[in-house]
Design an enzyme around this catalytic site. Structure first.
Site: not given
Ligand code: ADP
Ligand code: MG
Length: 555
Positions: A62, A95-96, A392
């Site tokens: 994550d 997010t990545t 998530d």
């Protein structure tokens, strides 16, 4: 003519980097952050094992979790970490993606700076491109979804969980996700509001991930206070009490002088009487379950048990709020005013052992506006990563319902955006055109990275994707499992629109902000001057020089 004297405005030990040096340094730091998480992107991305100074281990892929644990100090790198945090707060996923795009925007910018394009031109080109992306995403790429479309919502949840520790039980968990979200969604004027805080995720090591379950009510990690109390109550009437069920302390410091055993006895009787009266009040209201946020005196416990009331104490405040929503109770702060109408109801309240610990299950709530999910898994690391993936998934489904819009995954939107940006670039003209084209290139890094991480050839994949999109196939995406470029809707890879709009926006903002800096001045870093300012770039570690050691090790 007078002689000009040099003027010094900085103290001797302040550090300063200017011009291209400052830019290079900042860009390199920001790029390094993107590089650090790049290998984790997509279902086939690798995990990272993060070990903190105490030796605690976190295994995750994550993006935001990795960056939070990494203890990054470089000020420009921190700005990129902020991108991940914003993405996490606003959407809960992607997010990545956001960080990878931010890093690549800066890398592309570096090439333009090398060709003597001025940073402000790059910045304004990036702004135009970001704005165009928002339009295309919203008007051309997004598809509608509504709360009744459970199949699509399950796909959204599955996509967010693929590749995480939760993968093996994706189906079970996605079903839980959608059910949980649907039960807490609030209908508002034009759509739904979904606050995932009303879903309590309780972790318990043991069992298999598939054993995770949804409880139509709350699970509280507490046990009954007295062995004489019932372990299970049907048709529960629940009193939520926020004050202690104890003898009230006097406001002033009183001292009571007792001179004979009789007096002592009287005094104790008095106290006992007070507690008895409190329990009587509870009994009279009709409650048969008491959940107290504070303590319960031993004597009161005894009386509650005698009345057949099941009670737990020291419940968390957040649990009290959720219980109120789940059971329809009002939290009572004054025992004298407790009334039947304040009580909540649940079909069943029972104590149950989960992996050796007693937990209280408040279930069969009629219209629970707050629910719980009990996450299980073989080891602590598994449970933790499953919980992260599950959180998530909850967020993306919530966001999809709130916005009512989804997009395909597998980098289909990114390729489409790149294509449309290149068209648009021609209409922008001038040097800004170059920046818009660079923006398009940066977005395509998502496709290349998904391919690379899946062991595929990134160039071949990108060529396939481009040609499909050029021939009008907007849903063409990379299915990392078959390695083929296919209609990615059919493969069930679906994400909420907001994942993309937010990622593009915050990545562009951070890149523009970093590009516009041409002077980095860091204070001398003495303790007094820092004045406890949090996160200041000053201090010995914050000098804009080299990368912090921890970062180097990550790549
Ligand atoms: P992020 O932190 O950005 O969410 P992830 O590691 O979760 O990073 O990867 C998300 C990316 O993986 C998205 O671009 C998504 O479309 C893509 N993805 C998810 N499942 C698949 C799949 N089965 N095939 C191809 N791409 C997928
Ligand atoms: Mg994700």
């Amino acid at each position: 003519m007078s002689m000009r004297q040099p003027v010094f405005i900085l103290s001797d030990d302040a550090e300063r980097t200017q011009g291209r040096d400052a830019q290079e340094n900042n860009i390199n730091a920001a790029k390094a952050v993107g590089e650090a998480v790049r290998t984790t992107l997509g279902p086939k991305g690798m995990d990272k094992m993060l070990v903190d100074s105490l030796g605690d281990v976190v295994i995750t892929n994550d993006g935001v979790t990795i960056l939070k644990e990494m203890d990054i100090e470089h000020p420009a790198a921190k700005m990129v970490v902020e991108v991940a945090k914003t993405q996490e707060d606003e959407v809960g996923d992607g997010t990545t993606t956001a960080v990878v795009i931010a890093g690549e925007l800066l890398k592309q910018a570096q090439d333009l700076l090398d060709q003597d394009v001025h940073p402000t031109i790059v910045a304004s080109g990036y702004r135009l491109a970001a704005k165009k992306c928002q339009e295309v995403l919203k008007d051309e790429i997004a598809q509608e979804v509504n709360i009744e479309d459970e199949e699509t919502l399950r796909k959204v949840s599955e996509t967010a969980m693929t590749g995480k520790g939760a993968e093996s039980a994706r189906d079970t968990l996605s079903e839980l996700t959608v059910k949980a979200i649907k039960s807490i969604a609030d209908k508002v004027k034009d759509g739904y509001e979904v606050d995932t805080d009303y879903i309590k995720v309780e972790k318990k090591v043991g069992g298999r991930v598939e054993d995770s379950e949804l409880i139509d009510g709350l699970i509280i990690d507490k046990e009954k206070v007295h062995p004489g109390m019932p372990s299970s109550v049907k048709e529960a009437k629940i009193a939520l009490i926020s004050t202690p069920i104890e003898v009230e302390e006097t406001e002033v410091d009183a001292e009571i002088q007792i001179t004979s055993p009789d007096q002592l006895q009287n005094f104790l009787d008095e106290e006992e009487g007070m507690l008895k009266k409190k329990v009587q009040k509870i009994k009279e209201s009709g409650a048969n379950v008491v959940i107290c946020q504070k303590g319960i005196d031993d004597m009161a416990q005894h009386y509650l048990a005698k009345e057949g009331i099941l009670a737990v104490r020291r419940a968390k405040k957040s649990d009290m709020e959720k219980l109120a929503r789940a059971t329809g109770a009002n939290v009572i702060s004054n025992l004298n005013e407790i009334e039947d109408s304040d009580l909540g109801s649940a079909g069943n309240v029972r104590e149950k052992k989960v992996s050796g610990d007693d937990m209280l299950f408040v279930t069969e709530c009629e219209n629970p506006k707050s629910v719980s999910v009990l996450v299980r898994g073989g080891t602590e690391h598994v449970v933790d990563e499953v919980e992260r993936a599950f959180q998530d998934a909850l967020r993306v489904v919530a966001v999809a319902i709130e916005d009512g819009k989804v997009v395909a995954g597998g980098s289909a939107p990114e390729v489409d955006l790149a294509l449309k940006l290149r068209d648009y670039a021609a209409s922008v003209g001038g040097r800004e055109q170059l920046a818009v084209e660079s923006f398009a290139n940066a977005l395509e890094l998502i496709s290349r990275t998904l391919a690379e991480n899946a062991g595929l050839d990134p160039i071949d994949t990108l060529v396939d994707l481009r040609s499909m999109h050029e021939s009008g196939d907007m849903a063409a995406g990379l299915d990392v499992f078959s390695g083929e470029v296919i209609d990615i809707w059919d493969a069930g890879v679906v994400e909420p629109l907001r994942v993309k709009t937010q990622a593009v926006d915050s990545a562009a903002e951070a890149a523009v902000m970093i590009l516009r800096i041409d002077d980095v001045i860091s204070g001398s870093g003495s303790e007094e001057e820092a004045g406890g300012a949090p996160g200041g770039a000053g201090g010995p570690g914050g000098a804009p020089g080299g990368m912090p050691g921890g970062m180097g090790g990550m790549m």
